[in-house]
Design a protein around this motif. Structure first.
Motif, PDB file in Angstrom:
ATOM      1  N   GLU A 171       0.831  -1.199   0.000  1.00 18.72           N
ATOM      2  CA  GLU A 171       0.000   0.000   0.000  1.00 18.72           C
ATOM      3  C   GLU A 171       0.869   1.253   0.000  1.00 18.72           C
ATOM      4  OE1 GLU A 171      -2.351  -0.038   3.584  1.00 18.72           O
ATOM      5  OE2 GLU A 171      -0.608   0.105   4.890  1.00 18.72           O
ATOM      6  N   THR A 207       1.257  13.623  -1.253  1.00 24.87           N
ATOM      7  CA  THR A 207      -0.008  13.014  -0.843  1.00 24.87           C
ATOM      8  C   THR A 207       0.320  11.925   0.163  1.00 24.87           C
ATOM      9  OG1 THR A 207      -0.947  13.389  -3.042  1.00 24.87           O
ATOM     10  CG2 THR A 207      -2.098  11.847  -1.616  1.00 24.87           C
ATOM     11  N   TYR A 208      -0.477  11.851   1.215  1.00 23.17           N
ATOM     12  CA  TYR A 208      -0.249  10.872   2.267  1.00 23.17           C
ATOM     13  C   TYR A 208      -1.460   9.962   2.420  1.00 23.17           C
ATOM     14  CZ  TYR A 208       3.524  14.038   3.571  1.00 23.17           C
ATOM     15  OH  TYR A 208       4.649  14.828   3.548  1.00 23.17           O
ATOM     16  N   ALA A 209      -1.179   8.733   2.787  1.00 22.45           N
ATOM     17  CA  ALA A 209      -2.262   7.855   3.207  1.00 22.45           C
ATOM     18  C   ALA A 209      -2.863   8.426   4.481  1.00 22.45           C
ATOM     19  CB  ALA A 209      -1.719   6.453   3.446  1.00 22.45           C
ATOM     20  N   ASP A 210      -4.145   8.159   4.677  1.00 19.91           N
ATOM     21  CA  ASP A 210      -4.812   8.677   5.875  1.00 19.91           C
ATOM     22  C   ASP A 210      -4.066   8.281   7.143  1.00 19.91           C
ATOM     23  OD1 ASP A 210      -8.223   8.247   4.632  1.00 19.91           O
ATOM     24  OD2 ASP A 210      -6.728   9.821   4.300  1.00 19.91           O
ATOM     25  N   SER A 211      -3.488   7.096   7.122  1.00 16.46           N
ATOM     26  CA  SER A 211      -2.812   6.567   8.309  1.00 16.46           C
ATOM     27  C   SER A 211      -1.551   7.359   8.660  1.00 16.46           C
ATOM     28  CB  SER A 211      -2.455   5.098   8.099  1.00 16.46           C
ATOM     29  OG  SER A 211      -1.598   4.953   6.985  1.00 16.46           O
ATOM     30  N   HIS A 212      -1.034   8.126   7.707  1.00 20.09           N
ATOM     31  CA  HIS A 212       0.209   8.865   7.935  1.00 20.09           C
ATOM     32  C   HIS A 212       0.030  10.376   7.853  1.00 20.09           C
ATOM     33  CE1 HIS A 212       3.481   5.849   8.223  1.00 20.09           C
ATOM     34  NE2 HIS A 212       2.523   5.076   7.758  1.00 20.09           N
ATOM     35  N   GLU A 213      -1.151  10.808   7.495  1.00 18.70           N
ATOM     36  CA  GLU A 213      -1.395  12.251   7.384  1.00 18.70           C
ATOM     37  C   GLU A 213      -1.164  12.912   8.736  1.00 18.70           C
ATOM     38  OE1 GLU A 213      -2.803  13.843   4.315  1.00 18.70           O
ATOM     39  OE2 GLU A 213      -1.816  15.456   5.432  1.00 18.70           O
TER      40      GLU A 213
END
Length: 124
Positions: free
Chosen positions: A46, A58-64
């Motif tokens: 992912e 752009t970041y995955a929600d988990s890393h934002e």
């Protein structure tokens, strides 16, 4: 010949930080979207974060909000600063290069992976 070497992984405690580095060669680094991806055992690869050739991130929600992605085109390098690490961040982290130059690449399948990855383990 494209070469990618990931480093910076290791064992961290929950709440800790790690800085991943990707050193690339064999292509015009600044012309490609790059990204960090991860794959945990039994799960699909992912996106963690990606950066376009014109430096939009752009970041995955988990890393934002807790991770910062950056690139240094002069050094052909990509960095991921991860803070507030969680056990669920445990995975093998890969640096990915988009397949096409100067094209926005938003999905995992738009990238190729040339390195062996760097293991991140978050555990008390």
């Amino acid at each position: 010949q494209v070469q990618v070497v990931e480093s910076g992984g290791g064992l961290a405690q929950p709440g800790g930080s790690l800085r991943l580095t990707c050193e690339a060669s064999g292509f015009t680094f600044g012309n490609y979207d790059m990204g960090w991806f991860r794959q945990a055992p039994g799960k699909e690869r992912e996106i963690v974060a990606r950066i376009t050739w014109f430096n939009a991130t752009t970041y995955a929600d988990s890393h934002e909000g807790r991770s910062t992605l950056s690139r240094d085109n002069a050094k052909n390098s990509l960095y991921l600063q991860m803070n507030h690490l969680k056990p669920e961040d445990t995975a093998l982290y890969y640096c990915g290069k988009s397949r096409n130059a100067r094209a926005i690449s938003s999905a995992v399948q738009h990238y190729d992976f040339w390195g062996r990855g760097t293991q991140v383990t978050v555990s008390p």
